[in-house]
Motif scaffolding. Structure first.
Motif, PDB file in Angstrom:
ATOM      1  N   TRP A   1      59.227  18.326  77.428  1.00 12.81           N
ATOM      2  CA  TRP A   1      59.007  19.503  76.603  1.00 12.81           C
ATOM      3  C   TRP A   1      60.295  20.224  76.213  1.00 12.81           C
ATOM      4  O   TRP A   1      60.418  20.693  75.076  1.00 12.81           O
ATOM      5  CB  TRP A   1      58.047  20.457  77.308  1.00 12.81           C
TER       6      TRP A   1
ATOM      7  N   GLN B   1      61.584  20.814  72.465  1.00 17.81           N
ATOM      8  CA  GLN B   1      61.870  22.144  71.912  1.00 17.81           C
ATOM      9  C   GLN B   1      63.237  22.167  71.229  1.00 17.81           C
ATOM     10  O   GLN B   1      63.386  22.717  70.127  1.00 17.81           O
ATOM     11  CB  GLN B   1      61.833  23.190  73.029  1.00 17.81           C
TER      12      GLN B   1
ATOM     13  N   GLN C   1      63.726  22.790  67.159  1.00 21.69           N
ATOM     14  CA  GLN C   1      64.545  23.917  66.715  1.00 21.69           C
ATOM     15  C   GLN C   1      65.650  23.448  65.771  1.00 21.69           C
ATOM     16  O   GLN C   1      65.985  24.138  64.800  1.00 21.69           O
ATOM     17  CB  GLN C   1      65.129  24.653  67.920  1.00 21.69           C
TER      18      GLN C   1
ATOM     19  N   ALA D   1      55.976  22.692  66.329  1.00 22.09           N
ATOM     20  CA  ALA D   1      56.674  23.720  67.121  1.00 22.09           C
ATOM     21  C   ALA D   1      55.682  24.528  67.949  1.00 22.09           C
ATOM     22  O   ALA D   1      55.950  24.852  69.121  1.00 22.09           O
ATOM     23  CB  ALA D   1      57.464  24.638  66.199  1.00 22.09           C
TER      24      ALA D   1
ATOM     25  N   ILE E   1      54.510  22.572  71.055  1.00 23.13           N
ATOM     26  CA  ILE E   1      55.570  22.493  72.072  1.00 23.13           C
ATOM     27  C   ILE E   1      55.707  23.825  72.809  1.00 23.13           C
ATOM     28  O   ILE E   1      55.804  23.866  74.044  1.00 23.13           O
ATOM     29  CB  ILE E   1      56.903  22.082  71.412  1.00 23.13           C
ATOM     30  N   GLU E   2      55.704  24.924  72.058  1.00 25.48           N
ATOM     31  CA  GLU E   2      55.842  26.245  72.687  1.00 25.48           C
ATOM     32  C   GLU E   2      54.651  26.557  73.586  1.00 25.48           C
ATOM     33  O   GLU E   2      54.800  27.191  74.638  1.00 25.48           O
ATOM     34  CB  GLU E   2      56.003  27.332  71.618  1.00 25.48           C
TER      35      GLU E   2
END
Length: 429
Positions: free
Chosen positions: A367, A371, A375, A391, A394-395
């Motif tokens: 993870w 991330q 980004q 995104a 993942i968050e």
């Protein structure tokens, strides 16, 4: 009696307003193609046959070979067939063997083929060798697309501006629009796309069809499906059986939720070109259509074909294989996808490369690395629903719920029309 009159009057007003609203929404902002459509494919074939006959009857002339290589390349760009690219490359190399210098036309053919093989550094190097010649415009075009593919948007933007100043035309404005879109400058990109169609000229069939296809792709992502459909209809009139337009018709149908029709279009594009990415999209459409067995078989075939192309080093791409592996959503295939994308990111750092790397890490449940990769993709500025949703996922796994909701809201803003597009608009391949 008065009530009846009032009712009829109200009905008439509503009907008129509805018609005007429909007309306003669907009135296209772009001009129609205003030149007589010609059988460009037939003309190109005739030119090739004439030149081949001249070459066969005389001692090979390097300039004739270079011209024939350019014609073969134009044919390859129209058909997407690997054999046409191979013939163009062989002719260009033969020309350069006879006359290494000055032979800029052959160098540019090799530059375009290097670009098609995703050897962007080679394409850039060859193009820069021809900047001071009469082929400057073509050289700069290759610099724009190669830097764009590498994710070097500052360089791509510089050369795109230079190209438009050098010669404002349908293809130069369209190229700059692609760069602007990659930077997230969508309004400016649309403006350049529309300017491109307003300055198109006669005998620019391929450029005119290509520009319309790129604008259609842009509108599909914006949910303006009626406009995209009109553009693709014009593409088909300008160049019948144009593979890029056919594949975008498939994307248009998928955006409407018509996955069976989408699959037909992707299969048609694959049949015409044998380009593996179209077979991959066919598998995705069949999966969305509930045809899981057909999707699995098609994906397996796409994987085998891509591995064969990669082993031969011809028009095969690491990222394409990684995407095929990721489509299966099998944890066992994540390590190879990661290996492919970690190798790819060393050579180019485009938004799509980082996005695909993030997907690979996410499938492997790595993870933090996912991330970092997503980004890096976001920093380019491009706005895409798939990117934001990736995104968000993942968050969420990292426990950052506020960031998850933030990216979900961005995805909804980008895709207010809730289209069902199969893939992100990060880069035109």
């Amino acid at each position: 009696m008065k009530k009846s009159s009032i009712f009829k009057g109200s009905f008439l007003i509503v009907a008129i307003l509805s018609f005007l609203t429909f007309s306003w929404r669907n009135r296209s902002p772009f001009p129609p193609y205003r030149f007589l459509t010609q059988n460009r494919s037939s003309q190109l074939s005739d030119s090739i046959q004439v030149l081949e006959k001249q070459i066969n009857q005389n001692t090979p002339d390097p300039f004739q070979l270079a011209s024939l290589a350019s014609l073969k390349l134009a044919q390859a760009q129209s058909t997407g067939k690997k054999n046409d690219y191979d013939q163009a490359e062989n002719l260009a190399r033969k020309s350069l063997t006879i006359l290494p210098h000055p032979n800029f036309q052959s160098l540019l053919v090799l530059a375009r083929i290097a670009e098609a093989n995703h050897d962007f550094d080679k394409a850039i190097d060859l193009s820069k060798k021809t900047l001071g010649t009469s082929h400057k415009k073509e050289a700069i075009s290759i610099l724009v697309t190669s830097y764009l593919a590498k994710g070097e948007l500052t360089e791509a933007s510089h050369w795109a501006d230079t190209l438009v100043l050098e010669r404002p035309s349908v293809d130069t404005y369209s190229l700059r629009a692609l760069v602007l879109n990659a930077q997230g400058r969508e309004s400016e990109a649309e403006y350049d796309f529309l300017r491109a169609l307003k300055v198109e000229d006669i005998d620019e069939n391929i450029s005119s069809a290509w520009a319309r296809a790129q604008l259609a792709k842009f509108y599909i992502k914006k949910g303006k499906l009626y406009w995209a459909e009109e553009l693709l209809k014009e593409c088909s009139k300008i160049i019948p059986k144009y593979p890029l337009a056919i594949s975008l018709q498939g994307e248009l149908e998928s955006a409407r939720g018509h996955f069976s029709k989408a699959a037909e279009k992707f299969l048609e594009a694959f049949t015409l070109t044998r380009q593996v990415n179209y077979l991959r999209l066919y598998a995705l459409a069949q999966e969305k259509n509930g045809q899981e067995e057909i999707a699995r078989e098609s994906r397996n075939e796409a994987e085998l074909l891509m591995r064969k192309e990669l082993s031969q080093g011809n028009l095969g791409h690491r990222m394409d294989l990684a995407l095929i592996l990721l489509d299966s959503n099998q944890l066992s295939k994540a390590p190879e996808a990661i290996q492919l994308m970690e190798a790819e990111v060393k050579f180019r750092k485009s938004s799509q490369v980082f996005y695909t790397l993030a997907k690979s890490y996410r499938l492997a449940q790595r993870w933090r690395q996912a991330q970092e990769a997503i980004q890096a993709s976001l920093r380019t500025g491009i706005r895409d629903e798939h990117l934001y949703l990736e995104a968000a996922m993942i968050e969420e796994k990292l426990g950052n719920l506020s960031k998850k909701h933030f990216f979900e809201n961005l995805a909804q803003q980008v895709n207010a029309n809730h289209s069902k597009s199969l893939f992100p608009s990060l880069l035109n391949s």
